[in-house]
Write a protein that holds these residues in place. Structure first.
Motif, short mmCIF file in Angstrom:
data_model
loop_
_atom_site.label_atom_id
_atom_site.label_comp_id
_atom_site.label_asym_id
_atom_site.label_seq_id
_atom_site.Cartn_x
_atom_site.Cartn_y
_atom_site.Cartn_z
N HIS A 27 14.99 -5.30 38.16
CA HIS A 27 15.30 -3.95 38.65
C HIS A 27 16.80 -3.75 38.80
CE1 HIS A 27 11.41 -2.22 39.22
NE2 HIS A 27 10.98 -3.16 40.04
N THR A 31 19.01 -1.19 36.54
CA THR A 31 19.73 -0.10 37.21
C THR A 31 21.22 -0.19 36.90
OG1 THR A 31 18.09 -0.21 38.95
CG2 THR A 31 20.09 1.03 39.43
N GLU A 34 21.88 0.92 33.37
CA GLU A 34 21.74 2.37 33.24
C GLU A 34 22.93 3.11 33.85
OE1 GLU A 34 18.83 4.94 32.69
OE2 GLU A 34 19.06 3.63 30.95
N VAL A 35 23.34 2.65 35.04
CA VAL A 35 24.47 3.29 35.72
C VAL A 35 25.71 3.20 34.82
CG1 VAL A 35 26.12 3.02 37.63
CG2 VAL A 35 23.67 3.00 38.10
N TRP A 59 20.77 6.19 55.16
CA TRP A 59 19.35 5.95 54.90
C TRP A 59 18.98 4.49 54.96
CZ3 TRP A 59 15.74 9.15 55.77
CH2 TRP A 59 15.96 10.52 55.60
N SER A 196 9.13 -2.01 45.42
CA SER A 196 10.41 -2.31 44.78
C SER A 196 11.55 -1.56 45.45
CB SER A 196 10.37 -1.98 43.29
OG SER A 196 10.00 -0.63 43.12
N HIS A 197 11.21 -0.60 46.31
CA HIS A 197 12.31 0.10 46.98
C HIS A 197 13.14 -0.84 47.83
CE1 HIS A 197 9.36 0.76 50.44
NE2 HIS A 197 10.44 0.43 51.10
N LEU A 200 15.76 -1.31 45.28
CA LEU A 200 16.31 -0.12 44.62
C LEU A 200 16.93 0.87 45.60
CD1 LEU A 200 13.54 0.54 41.96
CD2 LEU A 200 15.88 -0.20 41.55
N MET A 201 16.54 0.76 46.86
CA MET A 201 16.99 1.70 47.89
C MET A 201 18.50 1.97 47.87
SD MET A 201 15.60 3.22 50.69
CE MET A 201 16.31 4.11 52.05
N THR A 204 19.67 4.57 45.09
CA THR A 204 19.02 5.85 44.78
C THR A 204 19.96 7.05 44.92
OG1 THR A 204 18.12 5.85 47.00
CG2 THR A 204 16.65 5.18 45.24
N GLN A 205 20.86 7.03 45.90
CA GLN A 205 21.77 8.17 46.07
C GLN A 205 22.73 8.26 44.89
OE1 GLN A 205 21.50 10.32 48.62
NE2 GLN A 205 20.09 9.18 49.92
N VAL A 207 22.22 7.11 41.89
CA VAL A 207 21.45 7.49 40.71
C VAL A 207 21.21 9.00 40.67
CG1 VAL A 207 19.08 7.39 39.86
CG2 VAL A 207 20.34 5.28 40.24
N ALA A 208 20.88 9.58 41.85
CA ALA A 208 20.62 11.02 41.90
C ALA A 208 21.86 11.80 41.52
CB ALA A 208 20.14 11.40 43.30
N LEU A 210 24.42 10.64 39.60
CA LEU A 210 24.78 10.36 38.20
C LEU A 210 23.93 11.17 37.22
CD1 LEU A 210 25.43 6.55 37.89
CD2 LEU A 210 26.96 8.39 37.20
N ALA A 211 22.70 11.46 37.62
CA ALA A 211 21.81 12.18 36.72
C ALA A 211 22.33 13.57 36.39
CB ALA A 211 20.40 12.27 37.31
N SER B 38 21.48 12.68 30.97
CA SER B 38 21.45 11.55 31.89
C SER B 38 20.27 11.60 32.85
CB SER B 38 22.76 11.51 32.69
OG SER B 38 23.85 11.55 31.83
N TYR B 46 12.91 7.42 40.23
CA TYR B 46 11.92 8.15 41.03
C TYR B 46 10.50 7.70 40.68
CZ TYR B 46 15.89 11.26 41.89
OH TYR B 46 17.10 11.76 42.22
#
Lengths: 233, 456
Positions: A27, A31, A34-35, A59, A196-197, A200-201, A204-205, A207-208, A210-211, B38, B46
Motif C-alpha cells: 500500500h 501510494t 502514484e503520488v 485527523w 488498510s486505513h 493509508l490514513m 488521504t488528505q 491524495v485528495a 493531488l487529485a 489525476s 477511496y
C-alpha cells in the motif's frame, strides 16, 4: 491441542504477520509511486502543504474532531486507542517480542491493560450497535463493516479470559488457540479490507488534494482519446 | 412495467430489452479520463479505505433536508466507486467473475445522473470525513463522465455553447453592448457620486485583466460600479478585454474538457492584452476556476487575484478612503463554498464589511463550515428545479439568515446571489435584500477624499 497451538503461534503467526507487513508495504509503495507520478505530470505543482499537514494531523489525533456525531466519534476514538495500545504494550506481548527477536520496549501494568481490553470489547460492541441501529449508517454498510468490529473484539475478549483463568469457563488451550488465530486472521485481512486505513490514513488528505492537480492539456488529451476533438459543444 | 392482458398480468423487463451504447461509452470515457488526469489516485485510495461511518451524513445539508439515504455523500460516491472497483481494479474484475457482481447498465447511469446532480459539490462533507474523502471531487468526476455519454443539464450546455461557439460569453453580450454598458455605468457613477470613474477597455499592458461573472453586466451593475470605483481610488492598473470578458466557467460543473477550453480563452485574452494577472470579479466558481488555471496553462499561467483580496489589501494599506457614516442596517455575510470551503478566502470580506458596517453579525456555521446557498454546482441555473433548490436545499440557509435577523445578506458570488434571492422569496424572507460586497463598499467610498471631484 498443543500441536495446533504450536502451529498457530509458529508458522501461522509468521505467515500472517509477514503477510500484514508486506501487504501494508505494498500500500505504501503504490501510494508513494502514484503520488510521485501525479506530481511529476501536474500542471500546477504548488500544494498547500501547511494546510494538508494540519488536516492530516488533526485527523490522526482526532480529539478536536468530535463535534459531529459526538457519541459515535468518542466511541470510535476510545476503541482505536485501546486496540492500538494493548497489543503493543501488554507485558506478555513485550516478553514474546523480546524472546523472539530480542526487541524490547516498556510495558503497561496489567491492571491498565485489563481495563483497556474491556473497553476495547465494549466499544467494539457499541460501534456495531451504532452501525446496526442508525438508519443512515446501516444503509451504507457492507458485509465487512458489520463483521470487522466483532472480529476485532475476539482477540481482546479471549486475551482477557487468558489473563483471568479463574473466570474462564473454556479450556485454556482452546482459548489461547482462538486468541492467536483470530489475531492472525485480522493480520491477513488488514491489507485486504478497510483495515488498510491503518497505513493509508496519513496519505488521504494529500491524495485528495493531488487529485485536483491534472497534467497540462488533460482535457484535450481525453478529447483526442475519445475522438471528440472536432465535436461541437 | 406491469402489463394487463385478459386475466393474467405479467411483468415485462423493458430495461432488459433496450440496448444502448451508453455503458460502453461511459467506460471508454472513464478509461481515458483515468489515463490523462489525476483522479485515479483519489479513487484508488477511496475504494480501499472508505469506512462507511456515515459521519458525512451529519454534515450534508442535502441529506439533512431530505432524510433520504441515497443523499448520504458516501453512498452517492459509492455509485461511481463501484464502477471504478468493478472495471478498473483486479480485485473487482475477479469478484465479478466469481460472484456475478454489479455490472454497469443504463439504469446505473440514470441513477448516477439523478443523484450526482442533487449534490451541489459544496464539499462540506470533506471536513467531517476522517479520511478526507472528497465527495465533491467524486461528484465532479461523475458529472464529467456523464457528460461524455450525453447526460448534462441543458442550462449548463447552452451557456457553455454560447461562450465557446457563440458570441463568446455565457450571457451572449456582444462587444458593442459591453462598451455601451460600461459607458452607462460610467455616467451613472458620475451622476450619483460625482466621480469620474473610468472603465478602461482593451488597454494593453495593464496589470489586471478583469473577468467578472458576465451576468453582472446585466444583473448586478452596482457590483461592477463598486469594482471600478475601487480600481479608481486605489489607482489600480486594470482593463476589460473585449475579446473575452467572462469569468464564468460552467465547465467546472460538468466537464474538464470544456473547463480547459474556457480557461485557455482566458489565458489567450490576458496574452493578447499583454496583461499580467487575472482579476476575478465577485464570483465563487469563477475564482476557483481561475485558481485552476495552472492545471491547464502550466506553471506560467497568469496568477489569479480575487477582487475581494485586491480590495482587502488596498483597504488595509489605507488606499480606500471611507466616509464616516457606515451602513446602518444589520448585515450578515454568506461564504460562497468555492471561496471559503478550503479556507482560502474567509477573513478578507469580513474585514471589509466590519469597516463599512455599523452592525455586522455572523451566521452560524460560517467560514469553511458554511452551508451552501443551495444552488451550488451549477444547479442554480436550472430553473425547473427551483422548488427543490429553494425549499429543500436552501432551507438551511434560509433558517441561518432568519436567525441573524439581518436585513442585508452580502454574497460575493453571482450564483449565490441569484439563489439566495430566490431562497428568501420562497421562504418568507421577502424583506431581506441580497447584495454584493462591492455594492455596499461603493456607497461608503469617500470620492472627495480620494482626490476625485466628489459632490460632497
Amino acid at each position: 491441542m498443543d500441536a495446533w497451538l504450536d502451529w498457530a503461534r509458529g508458522p501461522a503467526f509468521v505467515f500472517s504477520f509477514v503477510f500484514l507487513l508486506l501487504g501494508l508495504l505494498r500500500h505504501v509503495a503504490l501510494t508513494a509511486w502514484e503520488v510521485a507520478h501525479v506530481w511529476r505530470r501536474a500542471g500546477d505543482r504548488k500544494l498547500p502543504l501547511g494546510k494538508l499537514l494540519r488536516a492530516t494531523l488533526l485527523w490522526l489525533v482526532p480529539f478536536t474532531r468530535l463535534r459531529h456525531r459526538f457519541w459515535f466519534g468518542l466511541t470510535s476514538l476510545v476503541f482505536h486507542v485501546c486496540i492500538l495500545v494493548v497489543p503493543v504494550f501488554l507485558a506478555g506481548h513485550v516478553a514474546l517480542w523480546a524472546r523472539g527477536l530480542g526487541l524490547s520496549w516498556p510495558a503497561i501494568p496489567n491492571a491498565v491493560a485489563d481495563a483497556l481490553t474491556l473497553l476495547a470489547v465494549v466499544t467494539a460492541v457499541l460501534l456495531l450497535g451504532q452501525r446496526v441501529f442508525s438508519r443512515a449508517t446501516r444503509s451504507l454498510s457492507r458485509v465487512q463493516d458489520f463483521a470487522l468490529p466483532p472480529l476485532v473484539a475476539v482477540p481482546f475478549a479471549t486475551g482477557f479470559l487468558m489473563m483471568h483463568p479463574g473466570w474462564n469457563p473454556f479450556d485454556f488451550q482452546a482459548t489461547f488457540f482462538v486468541h492467536v488465530m483470530s489475531a492472525n486472521l485480522l493480520f491477513v485481512l488488514t491489507p485486504l479490507t478497510k483495515l488498510s486505513h491503518m497505513i493509508l490514513m496519513p496519505s488521504t488528505q494529500l491524495v485528495a488534494e493531488l487529485a485536483w492537480h491534472w497534467p497540462v492539456d488533460s482535457g484535450s488529451a481525453v478529447g483526442r482519446a475519445l475522438g471528440k476533438e472536432g465535436e461541437p459543444v | 412495467m406491469a402489463q394487463q392482458s385478459g386475466r393474467y398480468s405479467y411483468y415485462e423487463e423493458t430495461r432488459a430489452l433496450e440496448v444502448t451504447d451508453r455503458p460502453r461509452k461511459f467506460l471508454e470515457a472513464f478509461a481515458a479520463v483515468l489515463e490523462h488526469s489525476s483522479y485515479g489516485i483519489a479513487l484508488d485510495a477511496y475504494a480501499r479505505v472508505g469506512a462507511k461511518c456515515s459521519r458525512c451524513a451529519a454534515s450534508c445539508q442535502l441529506y439533512q433536508a431530505t432524510g433520504d439515504p441515497r443523499d448520504i455523500p458516501c453512498r452517492r460516491s459509492e455509485l461511481l466507486l463501484r464502477v471504478y472497483r468493478r472495471y478498473f481494479t483486479y480485485g473487482g474484475m475477479l469478484r465479478a467473475r466469481l460472484f456475478a457482481d454489479f455490472a454497469l447498465d443504463d439504469a446505473a447511469i440514470d441513477r448516477m445522473a439523478e443523484e450526482f446532480y442533487r449534490c451541489t459539490a459544496c464539499r462540506r462533507c470533506k471536513l467531517t470525513c476522517p479520511f478526507g474523502v472528497d465527495h465533491g471531487l467524486v461528484t465532479h468526476l461523475a458529472r464529467y463522465l456523464l457528460a461524455e455519454v450525453g447526460v448534462v443539464p441543458k442550462a449548463l450546455v447552452v451557456s457553455v455553447r454560447e461562450q465557446l461557439a457563440g458570441v463568446g460569453n455565457t450571457s451572449g453580450i456582444p462587444a458593442a453592448a459591453l462598451r455601451d454598458t460600461c459607458e452607462f455605468l460610467h455616467d451613472e457613477l458620475q451622476e450619483t457620486y460625482g466621480a469620474d470613474v473610468p472603465f478602461p477597455i482593451d488597454v494593453e499592458g495593464a496589470e489586471h485583466v478583469f473577468f467578472p461573472a458576465v451576468s453582472d453586466y446585466l444583473l448586478e451593475p452596482d457590483t461592477l460600479m463598486g469594482n471600478a470605483a475601487v480600481m479608481h481610488v486605489t489607482g489600480g492598473s486594470w482593463t476589460i478585454g473585449t475579446g473575452n470578458f467572462d469569468g464564468i466557467n460552467y465547465g467546472l460543473f460538468y466537464s474538464d474538457r470544456m473547463m480547459e477550453r474556457i480557461c485557455k480563452r482566458v489565458g489567450a485574452e490576458v496574452r493578447r492584452l499583454k496583461g499580467r494577472k487575472v482579476l476575478v470579479g465577485e464570483c465563487g466558481h469563477a475564482t476557483r476556476s481561475a485558481w485552476l488555471l495552472p492545471n491547464f496553462l502550466g506553471a506560467d499561467a497568469p496568477p489569479a487575484v480575487a477582487f475581494l483580496q485586491y480590495t482587502y489589501r488596498a483597504l488595509a494599506a489605507g488606499k480606500i478612503p471611507l466616509k464616516r457614516e457606515k451602513i446602518a442596517e444589520r448585515l450578515t455575510y454568506h461564504d460562497p463554498c468555492n471561496l471559503a470551503r478550503a479556507g482560502r478566502i474567509t477573513e478578507e470580506p469580513r474585514e471589509i464589511l466590519q469597516a463599512i458596517s455599523a452592525e455586522y453579525v455572523e451566521m452560524t456555521p460560517n467560514r469553511s463550515e458554511n452551508y451552501c446557498c443551495g444552488g451550488g454546482g451549477g444547479t442554480v441555473s436550472i430553473d425547473e428545479i427551483r422548488a427543490f433548490r429553494t425549499r429543500k436545499m436552501g432551507k438551511a440557509k434560509a433558517d441561518q439568515i432568519r436567525a441573524t435577523g439581518a436585513k442585508l445578506v452580502v454574497a460575493p458570488c453571482a450564483n449565490c446571489k441569484k439563489q439566495l434571492k430566490e431562497v428568501c422569496e420562497d421562504n418568507g424572507l421577502e424583506d431581506v435584500r441580497v447584495v454584493g460586497l462591492h455594492d455596499l463598499l461603493l456607497k461608503c467610498i469617500d470620492f472627495g477624499a480620494a482626490g476625485g471631484k466628489g459632490k460632497e
